[in-house]
Design a protein around this motif. Structure first.
Motif, PDB file in Angstrom:
ATOM      1  N   GLU A  48       0.830  -1.207   0.000  1.00  0.00           N
ATOM      2  CA  GLU A  48       0.000   0.000   0.000  1.00  0.00           C
ATOM      3  C   GLU A  48       0.865   1.258   0.000  1.00  0.00           C
ATOM      4  O   GLU A  48       0.552   2.227  -0.690  1.00  0.00           O
ATOM      5  N   GLU A  49       1.947   1.239   0.784  1.00  0.00           N
ATOM      6  CA  GLU A  49       2.860   2.397   0.795  1.00  0.00           C
ATOM      7  C   GLU A  49       3.493   2.593  -0.583  1.00  0.00           C
ATOM      8  O   GLU A  49       3.585   3.716  -1.080  1.00  0.00           O
ATOM      9  N   ALA A  50       3.925   1.500  -1.191  1.00  0.00           N
ATOM     10  CA  ALA A  50       4.527   1.599  -2.522  1.00  0.00           C
ATOM     11  C   ALA A  50       3.497   2.096  -3.533  1.00  0.00           C
ATOM     12  O   ALA A  50       3.820   2.910  -4.405  1.00  0.00           O
ATOM     13  N   ALA A  51       2.257   1.636  -3.411  1.00  0.00           N
ATOM     14  CA  ALA A  51       1.199   2.081  -4.327  1.00  0.00           C
ATOM     15  C   ALA A  51       0.971   3.587  -4.194  1.00  0.00           C
ATOM     16  O   ALA A  51       0.776   4.280  -5.200  1.00  0.00           O
ATOM     17  N   GLN A  52       1.008   4.091  -2.971  1.00  0.00           N
ATOM     18  CA  GLN A  52       0.868   5.538  -2.778  1.00  0.00           C
ATOM     19  C   GLN A  52       2.032   6.278  -3.430  1.00  0.00           C
ATOM     20  O   GLN A  52       1.847   7.334  -4.045  1.00  0.00           O
ATOM     21  N   ASP A  53       3.232   5.724  -3.303  1.00  0.00           N
ATOM     22  CA  ASP A  53       4.400   6.327  -3.951  1.00  0.00           C
ATOM     23  C   ASP A  53       4.226   6.337  -5.474  1.00  0.00           C
ATOM     24  O   ASP A  53       4.567   7.311  -6.139  1.00  0.00           O
ATOM     25  N   VAL A  54       3.682   5.246  -6.008  1.00  0.00           N
ATOM     26  CA  VAL A  54       3.453   5.162  -7.456  1.00  0.00           C
ATOM     27  C   VAL A  54       2.476   6.242  -7.897  1.00  0.00           C
ATOM     28  O   VAL A  54       2.730   6.979  -8.863  1.00  0.00           O
ATOM     29  N   LEU A  55       1.348   6.358  -7.186  1.00  0.00           N
ATOM     30  CA  LEU A  55       0.348   7.349  -7.563  1.00  0.00           C
ATOM     31  C   LEU A  55       0.911   8.768  -7.473  1.00  0.00           C
ATOM     32  O   LEU A  55       0.619   9.608  -8.328  1.00  0.00           O
ATOM     33  N   LEU A  56       1.735   9.001  -6.466  1.00  0.00           N
ATOM     34  CA  LEU A  56       2.381  10.310  -6.337  1.00  0.00           C
ATOM     35  C   LEU A  56       3.329  10.563  -7.508  1.00  0.00           C
ATOM     36  O   LEU A  56       3.331  11.654  -8.094  1.00  0.00           O
ATOM     37  N   GLN A  57       4.098   9.549  -7.880  1.00  0.00           N
ATOM     38  CA  GLN A  57       5.015   9.690  -9.020  1.00  0.00           C
ATOM     39  C   GLN A  57       4.251   9.922 -10.318  1.00  0.00           C
ATOM     40  O   GLN A  57       4.660  10.732 -11.154  1.00  0.00           O
ATOM     41  N   VAL A  58       3.139   9.209 -10.475  1.00  0.00           N
ATOM     42  CA  VAL A  58       2.327   9.408 -11.683  1.00  0.00           C
ATOM     43  C   VAL A  58       1.832  10.849 -11.726  1.00  0.00           C
ATOM     44  O   VAL A  58       1.912  11.515 -12.758  1.00  0.00           O
ATOM     45  N   ALA A  59       1.319  11.332 -10.595  1.00  0.00           N
ATOM     46  CA  ALA A  59       0.802  12.703 -10.553  1.00  0.00           C
ATOM     47  C   ALA A  59       1.905  13.716 -10.862  1.00  0.00           C
ATOM     48  O   ALA A  59       1.675  14.688 -11.583  1.00  0.00           O
ATOM     49  N   ARG A  60       3.093  13.477 -10.327  1.00  0.00           N
ATOM     50  CA  ARG A  60       4.201  14.411 -10.535  1.00  0.00           C
ATOM     51  C   ARG A  60       4.794  14.339 -11.935  1.00  0.00           C
ATOM     52  O   ARG A  60       5.262  15.335 -12.473  1.00  0.00           O
ATOM     53  N   ARG A  61       4.828  13.138 -12.512  1.00  0.00           N
ATOM     54  CA  ARG A  61       5.578  12.943 -13.750  1.00  0.00           C
ATOM     55  C   ARG A  61       4.725  12.602 -14.969  1.00  0.00           C
ATOM     56  O   ARG A  61       5.266  12.196 -15.984  1.00  0.00           O
ATOM     57  N   ILE A  62       3.419  12.753 -14.854  1.00  0.00           N
ATOM     58  CA  ILE A  62       2.562  12.400 -15.987  1.00  0.00           C
ATOM     59  C   ILE A  62       2.939  13.213 -17.223  1.00  0.00           C
ATOM     60  O   ILE A  62       2.792  12.735 -18.345  1.00  0.00           O
ATOM     61  N   GLY A  63       3.474  14.392 -17.038  1.00  0.00           N
ATOM     62  CA  GLY A  63       3.888  15.211 -18.169  1.00  0.00           C
ATOM     63  C   GLY A  63       5.003  14.585 -18.987  1.00  0.00           C
ATOM     64  O   GLY A  63       5.208  14.946 -20.147  1.00  0.00           O
ATOM     65  N   THR A  64       5.733  13.619 -18.415  1.00  0.00           N
ATOM     66  CA  THR A  64       6.803  12.947 -19.155  1.00  0.00           C
ATOM     67  C   THR A  64       6.267  11.797 -20.009  1.00  0.00           C
ATOM     68  O   THR A  64       7.004  11.253 -20.817  1.00  0.00           O
ATOM     69  N   PHE A  65       4.989  11.432 -19.797  1.00  0.00           N
ATOM     70  CA  PHE A  65       4.381  10.383 -20.623  1.00  0.00           C
ATOM     71  C   PHE A  65       4.104  10.972 -21.994  1.00  0.00           C
ATOM     72  O   PHE A  65       3.310  11.883 -22.147  1.00  0.00           O
ATOM     73  N   GLU A  66       4.795  10.453 -23.004  1.00  0.00           N
ATOM     74  CA  GLU A  66       4.714  11.009 -24.344  1.00  0.00           C
ATOM     75  C   GLU A  66       3.711  10.286 -25.235  1.00  0.00           C
ATOM     76  O   GLU A  66       3.454  10.724 -26.346  1.00  0.00           O
ATOM     77  N   GLY A  67       3.180   9.170 -24.786  1.00  0.00           N
ATOM     78  CA  GLY A  67       2.198   8.442 -25.569  1.00  0.00           C
ATOM     79  C   GLY A  67       2.777   7.609 -26.695  1.00  0.00           C
ATOM     80  O   GLY A  67       2.039   7.091 -27.522  1.00  0.00           O
ATOM     81  N   ARG A  68       4.104   7.457 -26.732  1.00  0.00           N
ATOM     82  CA  ARG A  68       4.707   6.619 -27.778  1.00  0.00           C
ATOM     83  C   ARG A  68       4.448   5.141 -27.508  1.00  0.00           C
ATOM     84  O   ARG A  68       4.385   4.345 -28.419  1.00  0.00           O
ATOM     85  N   SER A  69       4.346   4.785 -26.239  1.00  0.00           N
ATOM     86  CA  SER A  69       3.983   3.418 -25.859  1.00  0.00           C
ATOM     87  C   SER A  69       2.673   3.495 -25.082  1.00  0.00           C
ATOM     88  O   SER A  69       2.174   4.589 -24.804  1.00  0.00           O
ATOM     89  N   ARG A  70       2.148   2.354 -24.738  1.00  0.00           N
ATOM     90  CA  ARG A  70       0.906   2.352 -23.965  1.00  0.00           C
ATOM     91  C   ARG A  70       1.175   2.905 -22.575  1.00  0.00           C
ATOM     92  O   ARG A  70       2.267   2.760 -22.022  1.00  0.00           O
ATOM     93  N   PHE A  71       0.171   3.541 -21.998  1.00  0.00           N
ATOM     94  CA  PHE A  71       0.303   4.085 -20.655  1.00  0.00           C
ATOM     95  C   PHE A  71       0.600   2.972 -19.658  1.00  0.00           C
ATOM     96  O   PHE A  71       1.402   3.150 -18.742  1.00  0.00           O
TER      97      PHE A  71
END
Length: 183
Positions: A48-71
């Motif tokens: 659960e702690e790691a999952a929270q870290d993942v969601l935080l990273q997604v929120a912070r770094r979603i701008g780096t997702f370029e859409g060249r591969s699947r999300f």
């Protein structure tokens, strides 16, 4: 993973700066992120702690997702990295704590469960592989733990399909005896 089409659309919108899309995306992927973290970390609280870290990273770094591969491919990399980081943190904390004086203290399920033990052994093996042959870790994590298909794993690892298969074979060959030693 939830329905890929809406998730992919939400990810692209969130990457473009749509705050509402990001909120919906995080809500949509939450259960899958927890399940994936649980594949790495045997103790539910740690997952659960790691999952929270993942969601935080997604929120912070979603701008780096370029859409060249699947999300989902991009997300599994974040899951793998956060889960492995959480494991290292737990291992470091455990090493820093003095041994308990009370031997009747309840056993830690992370070290007594057969399933938990095998997951911890795998994380130890991944750490060892990273020290000895770092180029083999990605293929093993993407294919065998994140369960990406070969093409996605190759894309995420940034190598041709044949190279991925070769590295995956070598990674499995390297890790197999380490895991057998702990069985």
């Amino acid at each position: 993973m939830p329905d890929p089409a809406p998730t992919e659309d939400l990810a692209r919108s969130a990457a473009a700066g749509d705050a509402r899309a990001l909120e919906l995306l995080l809500r949509e992927i939450g259960p899958e992120v927890l399940r994936r973290c649980g594949r790495f970390l045997p103790c539910r609280e740690d997952a659960e702690e790691a999952a929270q870290d993942v969601l935080l990273q997604v929120a912070r770094r979603i701008g780096t997702f370029e859409g060249r591969s699947r999300f989902s491919t991009w997300l599994y990399t974040v899951v793998a990295n956060c889960s492995r980081q959480k494991y290292r943190e737990l291992r470091r904390r455990a090493a820093e704590q003095p041994a308990p004086a009370d031997l009747d203290q309840r056993a830690d399920p992370r070290t007594t469960s057969v399933i938990a033990g095998s997951r911890l052994d795998l994380l130890e093996a991944l750490d060892r592989l990273e020290r000895e042959r770092p180029n083999l870790v990605g293929p093993l994590v993407y294919r065998d733990i994140c369960e990406l298909d070969y093409a996605e794993a190759a894309e995420r690892a940034g190598v041709p399909l044949g190279t991925l298969k070769s590295r995956l074979h070598e990674a499995r060959r390297q890790v197999r005896p380490w895991l057998a030693d702990t069985a």
